[in-house]
Scaffold this motif. Structure first.
Motif, PDB file in Angstrom:
ATOM      1  N   CYS A   1       0.853  -1.193   0.000  1.00 54.59           N
ATOM      2  CA  CYS A   1       0.000   0.000   0.000  1.00 54.59           C
ATOM      3  C   CYS A   1       0.887   1.241   0.000  1.00 54.59           C
ATOM      4  O   CYS A   1       1.651   1.471   0.924  1.00 54.59           O
ATOM      5  N   VAL A   2       0.791   2.039  -1.059  1.00 50.72           N
ATOM      6  CA  VAL A   2       1.602   3.255  -1.138  1.00 50.72           C
ATOM      7  C   VAL A   2       0.774   4.524  -0.934  1.00 50.72           C
ATOM      8  O   VAL A   2       1.322   5.574  -0.638  1.00 50.72           O
ATOM      9  N   GLU A   3      -0.532   4.412  -1.091  1.00 53.84           N
ATOM     10  CA  GLU A   3      -1.438   5.539  -0.859  1.00 53.84           C
ATOM     11  C   GLU A   3      -2.720   5.008  -0.254  1.00 53.84           C
ATOM     12  O   GLU A   3      -3.189   3.935  -0.631  1.00 53.84           O
ATOM     13  N   CYS A   4      -3.295   5.771   0.654  1.00 47.61           N
ATOM     14  CA  CYS A   4      -4.583   5.390   1.233  1.00 47.61           C
ATOM     15  C   CYS A   4      -5.286   6.666   1.703  1.00 47.61           C
ATOM     16  O   CYS A   4      -4.705   7.449   2.455  1.00 47.61           O
ATOM     17  N   VAL A   5      -6.500   6.856   1.215  1.00 45.90           N
ATOM     18  CA  VAL A   5      -7.244   8.077   1.510  1.00 45.90           C
ATOM     19  C   VAL A   5      -8.681   7.713   1.860  1.00 45.90           C
ATOM     20  O   VAL A   5      -9.320   6.933   1.151  1.00 45.90           O
ATOM     21  N   ASP A   6      -9.180   8.262   2.956  1.00 42.57           N
ATOM     22  CA  ASP A   6     -10.605   8.128   3.265  1.00 42.57           C
ATOM     23  C   ASP A   6     -11.344   9.139   2.403  1.00 42.57           C
ATOM     24  O   ASP A   6     -11.041  10.329   2.450  1.00 42.57           O
TER      25      ASP A   6
ATOM     26  N   ALA B   1     -14.967   9.152   1.988  1.00 40.57           N
ATOM     27  CA  ALA B   1     -16.327   9.475   2.456  1.00 40.57           C
ATOM     28  C   ALA B   1     -16.575   8.798   3.794  1.00 40.57           C
ATOM     29  O   ALA B   1     -16.133   7.678   4.032  1.00 40.57           O
ATOM     30  N   ARG B   2     -17.292   9.496   4.653  1.00 42.29           N
ATOM     31  CA  ARG B   2     -17.739   8.935   5.925  1.00 42.29           C
ATOM     32  C   ARG B   2     -19.246   8.780   5.799  1.00 42.29           C
ATOM     33  O   ARG B   2     -19.961   9.754   5.631  1.00 42.29           O
ATOM     34  N   LEU B   3     -19.731   7.530   5.832  1.00 47.22           N
ATOM     35  CA  LEU B   3     -21.161   7.273   5.658  1.00 47.22           C
ATOM     36  C   LEU B   3     -21.926   7.349   6.978  1.00 47.22           C
ATOM     37  O   LEU B   3     -23.076   7.771   7.007  1.00 47.22           O
ATOM     38  N   ASP B   4     -21.299   6.903   8.057  1.00 45.40           N
ATOM     39  CA  ASP B   4     -21.832   7.043   9.409  1.00 45.40           C
ATOM     40  C   ASP B   4     -20.668   6.812  10.359  1.00 45.40           C
ATOM     41  O   ASP B   4     -19.531   6.661   9.916  1.00 45.40           O
ATOM     42  N   LYS B   5     -20.924   6.775  11.665  1.00 50.55           N
ATOM     43  CA  LYS B   5     -19.802   6.680  12.605  1.00 50.55           C
ATOM     44  C   LYS B   5     -19.083   5.333  12.548  1.00 50.55           C
ATOM     45  O   LYS B   5     -17.987   5.209  13.092  1.00 50.55           O
ATOM     46  N   HIS B   6     -19.666   4.355  11.887  1.00 46.53           N
ATOM     47  CA  HIS B   6     -19.050   3.030  11.797  1.00 46.53           C
ATOM     48  C   HIS B   6     -18.643   2.635  10.374  1.00 46.53           C
ATOM     49  O   HIS B   6     -18.064   1.566  10.182  1.00 46.53           O
ATOM     50  N   THR B   7     -18.934   3.462   9.393  1.00 44.87           N
ATOM     51  CA  THR B   7     -18.731   3.055   8.001  1.00 44.87           C
ATOM     52  C   THR B   7     -18.145   4.196   7.178  1.00 44.87           C
ATOM     53  O   THR B   7     -18.571   5.344   7.302  1.00 44.87           O
ATOM     54  N   LYS B   8     -17.154   3.845   6.353  1.00 48.83           N
ATOM     55  CA  LYS B   8     -16.540   4.840   5.479  1.00 48.83           C
ATOM     56  C   LYS B   8     -16.156   4.184   4.161  1.00 48.83           C
ATOM     57  O   LYS B   8     -16.168   2.958   4.018  1.00 48.83           O
TER      58      LYS B   8
ATOM     59  N   GLY C   1     -16.315   9.900  -6.785  1.00 43.36           N
ATOM     60  CA  GLY C   1     -15.123  10.733  -6.636  1.00 43.36           C
ATOM     61  C   GLY C   1     -13.815  10.012  -6.915  1.00 43.36           C
ATOM     62  O   GLY C   1     -12.760  10.646  -6.985  1.00 43.36           O
ATOM     63  N   ARG C   2     -13.856   8.706  -7.091  1.00 40.29           N
ATOM     64  CA  ARG C   2     -12.655   7.917  -7.387  1.00 40.29           C
ATOM     65  C   ARG C   2     -12.941   6.904  -8.491  1.00 40.29           C
ATOM     66  O   ARG C   2     -12.901   5.696  -8.286  1.00 40.29           O
TER      67      ARG C   2
END
Length: 153
Positions: free
Chosen positions: A23-28, A30-37, A79-80
């Motif tokens: 893994c050379v890049e990792c970006v969050d 979207a946050r869908l709720d407090k337990h899911t992204k 977005g990706r």
């Protein structure tokens, strides 16, 4: 390290470049709720094969006994979109379970099924993948152990 001391950071160990050599890049993204992204990640090239990127739905949970789990699966995200820089891979299913073990230790269970797609699905690709299957989990667990001994920094 204790399960409770590692928190959400520990639940994400499967995707972070400090633990996953590919893994050379990792970006969050979207946050869908407090337990899911939704997260996007990219790998380096594997031998002669193009680097892969992945868009994953990540769900975090904590069980009544204190164990933590993160489950990942492929998803799409506007977005990706796929690009020519990477070959879009697919995390069919991935799960990381972190739970307390005897003697104040932590048990880490990792399950991963990935479809890398593309030209890597060949005899040369199979040889590379088979070599990674033998080496990669050991290296991953060793990196996690080192990080846990340093307090996750």
């Amino acid at each position: 390290a204790k399960v409770s001391s590692n928190g959400a950071r520990t639940a994400e160990i499967g995707r972070h470049h400090r633990y996953n050599e590919f893994c050379v890049e990792c970006v969050d993204v979207a946050r869908l709720d407090k337990h899911t992204k939704v997260s996007w990640s990219a790998t380096k090239p594997f031998g002669p094969f193009k680097p892969r990127d992945f868009v994953t739905l990540c769900h975090f949970c904590k069980f009544p006994g204190g164990a933590r789990c993160v489950v990942n699966r492929a998803t799409t995200f506007a977005g990706r979109p796929p690009t020519t820089k990477y070959r879009r891979g697919e995390v069919v299913l991935a799960a990381t379970v972190i739970e307390a073990a005897a003697g104040g230790k932590t048990r880490l269970t990792l399950l991963t099924q990935v479809n890398p797609r593309g030209a890597i699905d060949s005899s040369v690709g199979a040889k590379i993948a088979n070599a990674l299957v033998v080496r990669s989990p050991r290296d991953y667990f060793e990196a996690v152990e080192k990080a846990a001994q340093k307090g996750g920094r």
